[in-house]
Design a protein around this motif. Structure first.
Motif, PDB file in Angstrom:
ATOM      1  N   ARG A   1       1.075  -1.111   0.017  1.00 46.57           N
ATOM      2  CA  ARG A   1      -0.042   0.424   0.230  1.00 46.57           C
ATOM      3  C   ARG A   1       0.921   1.319  -0.062  1.00 46.57           C
ATOM      4  O   ARG A   1       1.961   1.504   0.681  1.00 46.57           O
ATOM      5  N   VAL A   2       0.230   2.029  -0.625  1.00 50.02           N
ATOM      6  CA  VAL A   2       1.153   3.264  -0.467  1.00 50.02           C
ATOM      7  C   VAL A   2       0.962   4.546  -0.003  1.00 50.02           C
ATOM      8  O   VAL A   2      -0.272   4.503   0.923  1.00 50.02           O
ATOM      9  N   ILE A   3       1.894   4.532   1.029  1.00 47.79           N
ATOM     10  CA  ILE A   3       1.986   6.348   1.005  1.00 47.79           C
ATOM     11  C   ILE A   3       1.914   7.040   0.660  1.00 47.79           C
ATOM     12  O   ILE A   3       1.018   8.199   1.283  1.00 47.79           O
ATOM     13  N   THR A   4       3.308   7.374  -0.167  1.00 49.36           N
ATOM     14  CA  THR A   4       3.490   8.470  -0.184  1.00 49.36           C
ATOM     15  C   THR A   4       4.237   7.864  -1.615  1.00 49.36           C
ATOM     16  O   THR A   4       4.666   7.014  -1.724  1.00 49.36           O
ATOM     17  N   THR A   5       4.504   9.168  -2.315  1.00 48.43           N
ATOM     18  CA  THR A   5       5.286   9.206  -3.626  1.00 48.43           C
ATOM     19  C   THR A   5       6.337  10.451  -4.318  1.00 48.43           C
ATOM     20  O   THR A   5       5.047  11.888  -3.856  1.00 48.43           O
ATOM     21  N   SER A   6       6.788  10.666  -4.988  1.00 47.73           N
ATOM     22  CA  SER A   6       7.843  11.931  -5.516  1.00 47.73           C
ATOM     23  C   SER A   6       7.541  11.433  -6.862  1.00 47.73           C
ATOM     24  O   SER A   6       8.199  11.172  -8.017  1.00 47.73           O
ATOM     25  N   ILE A   7       7.040  12.833  -6.887  1.00 53.42           N
ATOM     26  CA  ILE A   7       7.067  13.229  -9.007  1.00 53.42           C
ATOM     27  C   ILE A   7       8.240  14.193  -8.638  1.00 53.42           C
ATOM     28  O   ILE A   7       7.861  15.785  -8.566  1.00 53.42           O
TER      29      ILE A   7
ATOM     30  N   ILE B   1       1.781  10.144   7.050  1.00 54.01           N
ATOM     31  CA  ILE B   1       1.822  10.573   5.766  1.00 54.01           C
ATOM     32  C   ILE B   1       1.766  12.262   6.388  1.00 54.01           C
ATOM     33  O   ILE B   1       1.610  13.224   5.202  1.00 54.01           O
ATOM     34  N   LYS B   2       0.844  12.126   7.552  1.00 53.94           N
ATOM     35  CA  LYS B   2       0.846  13.725   8.184  1.00 53.94           C
ATOM     36  C   LYS B   2       2.406  14.519   8.705  1.00 53.94           C
ATOM     37  O   LYS B   2       2.517  16.280   8.209  1.00 53.94           O
ATOM     38  N   ALA B   3       2.813  14.192   8.613  1.00 51.44           N
ATOM     39  CA  ALA B   3       4.258  14.177   8.937  1.00 51.44           C
ATOM     40  C   ALA B   3       4.890  14.118   7.581  1.00 51.44           C
ATOM     41  O   ALA B   3       5.701  15.659   8.004  1.00 51.44           O
ATOM     42  N   LEU B   4       4.843  13.902   6.942  1.00 46.71           N
ATOM     43  CA  LEU B   4       5.447  14.291   5.366  1.00 46.71           C
ATOM     44  C   LEU B   4       5.210  15.343   4.836  1.00 46.71           C
ATOM     45  O   LEU B   4       5.722  16.531   4.436  1.00 46.71           O
TER      46      LEU B   4
ATOM     47  N   ASP C   1       0.082  19.126  -4.121  1.00 47.55           N
ATOM     48  CA  ASP C   1      -0.257  18.842  -5.523  1.00 47.55           C
ATOM     49  C   ASP C   1       0.523  18.082  -6.852  1.00 47.55           C
ATOM     50  O   ASP C   1       0.407  18.055  -7.858  1.00 47.55           O
ATOM     51  N   LYS C   2       1.846  17.197  -5.794  1.00 53.17           N
ATOM     52  CA  LYS C   2       2.284  16.613  -7.244  1.00 53.17           C
ATOM     53  C   LYS C   2       1.967  15.019  -6.783  1.00 53.17           C
ATOM     54  O   LYS C   2       2.519  13.854  -7.962  1.00 53.17           O
ATOM     55  N   GLN C   3       1.014  14.651  -5.244  1.00 50.08           N
ATOM     56  CA  GLN C   3       0.515  13.833  -5.548  1.00 50.08           C
ATOM     57  C   GLN C   3      -1.154  12.661  -7.086  1.00 50.08           C
ATOM     58  O   GLN C   3      -1.401  13.040  -7.090  1.00 50.08           O
ATOM     59  N   ASN C   4      -0.345  11.724  -7.538  1.00 52.01           N
ATOM     60  CA  ASN C   4      -1.422  10.854  -8.259  1.00 52.01           C
ATOM     61  C   ASN C   4      -2.839   9.894  -7.284  1.00 52.01           C
ATOM     62  O   ASN C   4      -1.533   8.691  -7.206  1.00 52.01           O
ATOM     63  N   MET C   5      -3.240  10.378  -7.313  1.00 48.01           N
ATOM     64  CA  MET C   5      -4.392   9.575  -6.075  1.00 48.01           C
ATOM     65  C   MET C   5      -4.893   8.573  -7.151  1.00 48.01           C
ATOM     66  O   MET C   5      -6.278   7.968  -6.871  1.00 48.01           O
TER      67      MET C   5
ATOM     68  N   HIS D   1      -2.841   3.137   1.890  1.00 44.50           N
ATOM     69  CA  HIS D   1      -3.061   2.573   3.213  1.00 44.50           C
ATOM     70  C   HIS D   1      -3.963   3.856   2.916  1.00 44.50           C
ATOM     71  O   HIS D   1      -4.583   4.641   2.913  1.00 44.50           O
ATOM     72  N   ASP D   2      -5.400   2.392   3.989  1.00 46.25           N
ATOM     73  CA  ASP D   2      -6.453   2.876   4.345  1.00 46.25           C
ATOM     74  C   ASP D   2      -5.892   4.685   5.208  1.00 46.25           C
ATOM     75  O   ASP D   2      -7.309   5.268   5.109  1.00 46.25           O
ATOM     76  N   ALA D   3      -5.221   3.909   5.842  1.00 42.73           N
ATOM     77  CA  ALA D   3      -4.930   5.255   7.317  1.00 42.73           C
ATOM     78  C   ALA D   3      -4.626   6.718   6.040  1.00 42.73           C
ATOM     79  O   ALA D   3      -5.170   7.522   6.411  1.00 42.73           O
ATOM     80  N   VAL D   4      -4.113   5.879   4.578  1.00 40.07           N
ATOM     81  CA  VAL D   4      -3.377   7.387   4.333  1.00 40.07           C
ATOM     82  C   VAL D   4      -5.116   8.072   3.562  1.00 40.07           C
ATOM     83  O   VAL D   4      -4.815   9.467   3.179  1.00 40.07           O
ATOM     84  N   VAL D   5      -5.998   7.388   2.965  1.00 40.50           N
ATOM     85  CA  VAL D   5      -7.058   7.324   2.586  1.00 40.50           C
ATOM     86  C   VAL D   5      -7.357   8.772   3.863  1.00 40.50           C
ATOM     87  O   VAL D   5      -8.468   9.420   3.089  1.00 40.50           O
ATOM     88  N   ASP D   6      -7.718   8.219   4.481  1.00 41.16           N
ATOM     89  CA  ASP D   6      -8.015   8.912   6.111  1.00 41.16           C
ATOM     90  C   ASP D   6      -7.521   9.984   6.149  1.00 41.16           C
ATOM     91  O   ASP D   6      -8.523  11.405   6.171  1.00 41.16           O
ATOM     92  N   TYR D   7      -6.660  10.365   5.838  1.00 42.64           N
ATOM     93  CA  TYR D   7      -5.671  11.835   5.499  1.00 42.64           C
ATOM     94  C   TYR D   7      -5.923  12.497   4.538  1.00 42.64           C
ATOM     95  O   TYR D   7      -6.096  13.312   4.786  1.00 42.64           O
ATOM     96  N   TYR D   8      -5.729  12.029   3.509  1.00 40.12           N
ATOM     97  CA  TYR D   8      -6.627  12.327   1.915  1.00 40.12           C
ATOM     98  C   TYR D   8      -8.676  13.297   2.082  1.00 40.12           C
ATOM     99  O   TYR D   8      -8.542  14.347   1.990  1.00 40.12           O
ATOM    100  N   LYS D   9      -9.097  12.483   3.672  1.00 42.45           N
ATOM    101  CA  LYS D   9     -10.512  12.614   3.301  1.00 42.45           C
ATOM    102  C   LYS D   9     -10.493  14.108   4.497  1.00 42.45           C
ATOM    103  O   LYS D   9     -11.833  15.297   3.610  1.00 42.45           O
TER     104      LYS D   9
END
Length: 387
Positions: free
Chosen positions: A114-120, A281-284, A304-308, A315-323
């Motif tokens: 599951r993805v936490i974050t990515t870098s573009i 994800i919040k710390a990042l 703004d660089k993330q492809n969602m 990860h489900d908790a990352v989805v919660d953060y974005y929500k």
């Protein structure tokens, strides 16, 4: 890098990177220590992980231990075995999630990533082409000598995807095999080959640009819908990208329409604790200003660089953060649900396949698994991608 040297570097980074600790630790509950695997110590991915570790130490008191791995399997093995919490991986994370290529073996199979974050970042992933053969688009590679790296599925798949954009396959070019990545660029300079896949900012690309042959990057028309469809059928992880960093004079003032995919891809397993994934994800995001200029490409973690709607589920908790941040849409959720459905199907198919006395020979095993995998995906109305 020696373990003691890494520890010393990590401890000293907050001092010379000028991190201020201004970010508040509210709602961030990270472990006191975390372990990540990453690319080798001379890579941008490793440097980014160390810079993130400095931010986590300074702002949240979390010590990050970074384990360098020299190839895709060595980076993912510690995650599979539970020795690390996170892998700062390359595109092999996608291959692992799909259970293909180097992961279509008895010891691997599809992984519950599951993805936490990515870098573009500003660079692209592209074939570097000798500048003396007048290649402007992938279609111009027809009949040219193209490097194939033995044992490097990620690079070869990238080349195949660019060829597909131009309506070509390996049958339309002269494939030249090389034993390694560096040798493929030596081959271009010496005239054995005309192109090899790479990041546009690597030292080997700079070396080619400085050689008598020079360098060019094939351009991808962002409005060529058929070309993009062909490319993404071969490698759905590619996305349109305006390259502003690259050997041969590519810059913000001299950009190139190209393609890229995230690097690094920060992944954990699906069972990573929700509290850890959410806090990370919040710390990042909260601490981005503290590390974005500390390593090449680190600014690419910005929201703004993330492809969602990419190819590996979050990860489900990352989805919660974005929500909570108000950026998660119904379309993103539908895409996430489809990716989770695909992942569960692959995991269940693998479990049934391996319990059914599959072939003992590794090559026969891989062939049988890939057929079983493709059949299961098609029956579910999903595209196999790899066969």
């Amino acid at each position: 890098m020696h373990r003691l040297a890494r520890a010393t570097l990590l401890a000293s980074l907050p001092l010379y990177l000028g991190l201020t600790g201004a970010v508040q630790a509210k709602d961030v509950e990270l472990p006191k220590t975390m372990a990540w695997s990453a690319y080798g110590s001379n890579s941008s991915g490793y440097t980014q992980a160390v810079a993130i570790g400095a931010m986590l130490q300074n702002n949240y008191g979390t010590a990050l231990r970074v384990l360098p791995g020299e190839n895709d399997v060595s980076r993912m093995t510690p995650l599979k075995g539970g020795r690390v919490d996170i892998c700062a991986c390359g595109i092999a994370a996608y291959f692992g999630a799909e259970g293909v290529l180097m992961f279509a073996t008895p010891n691997w199979g599809p992984q519950p990533l599951r993805v936490i974050t990515t870098s573009i970042a500003s660079f692209s992933m592209s074939p570097a082409v000798a500048g003396d053969i007048e290649v402007k688009t992938p279609a111009d590679l027809k009949g040219r000598k193209i490097s194939y790296i033995r044992g490097d599925d990620a690079l070869n798949k990238g080349t195949e995807a660019y060829l597909a954009f131009g309506g070509l396959t390996w049958d339309d070019v002269e494939r030249v095999d090389f034993p390694g990545y560096g040798r493929s660029f030596d081959g271009i300079i010496s005239g054995q080959s005309d192109a090899a896949f790479t990041s546009t900012v690597t030292p080997v690309a700079q070396q080619l640009a400085s050689s008598p042959r020079g360098i060019t990057w094939p351009e991808l028309d962002p409005n060529d819908k058929e070309g993009w469809a062909r490319m993404q059928k071969v490698a759905p992880y590619f996305q349109p990208h305006v390259m502003t960093s690259g050997a041969g004079g590519v810059s913000k003032g001299n950009p190139v329409d190209s393609a890229s995919y995230p690097y690094p891809i920060i992944v954990g397993n699906a069972d990573l604790k929700d509290k850890t994934a959410y806090s990370l994800i919040k710390a990042l995001q909260d601490g981005l200003d503290d590390y974005k200029d500390a390593a090449p490409g680190a600014a690419g973690y910005a929201m703004d660089k993330q492809n969602m709607t990419w190819v590996i589920p979050f990860h489900d908790a990352v989805v919660d953060y974005y929500k909570e941040k108000g950026v998660w849409t119904d379309a993103m959720q539908a895409h996430q649900d489809q990716l989770v459905k695909r992942q569960n199907l692959l995991l269940n198919t693998w479990k049934t396949f391996t319990a059914g006395n599959p072939p003992g020979d590794e090559e026969a095993f891989a062939q049988a698994w890939m057929k079983t995998r493709a059949d299961a995906l098609r029956q579910a109305g999903l595209e196999p991608v790899f066969e």
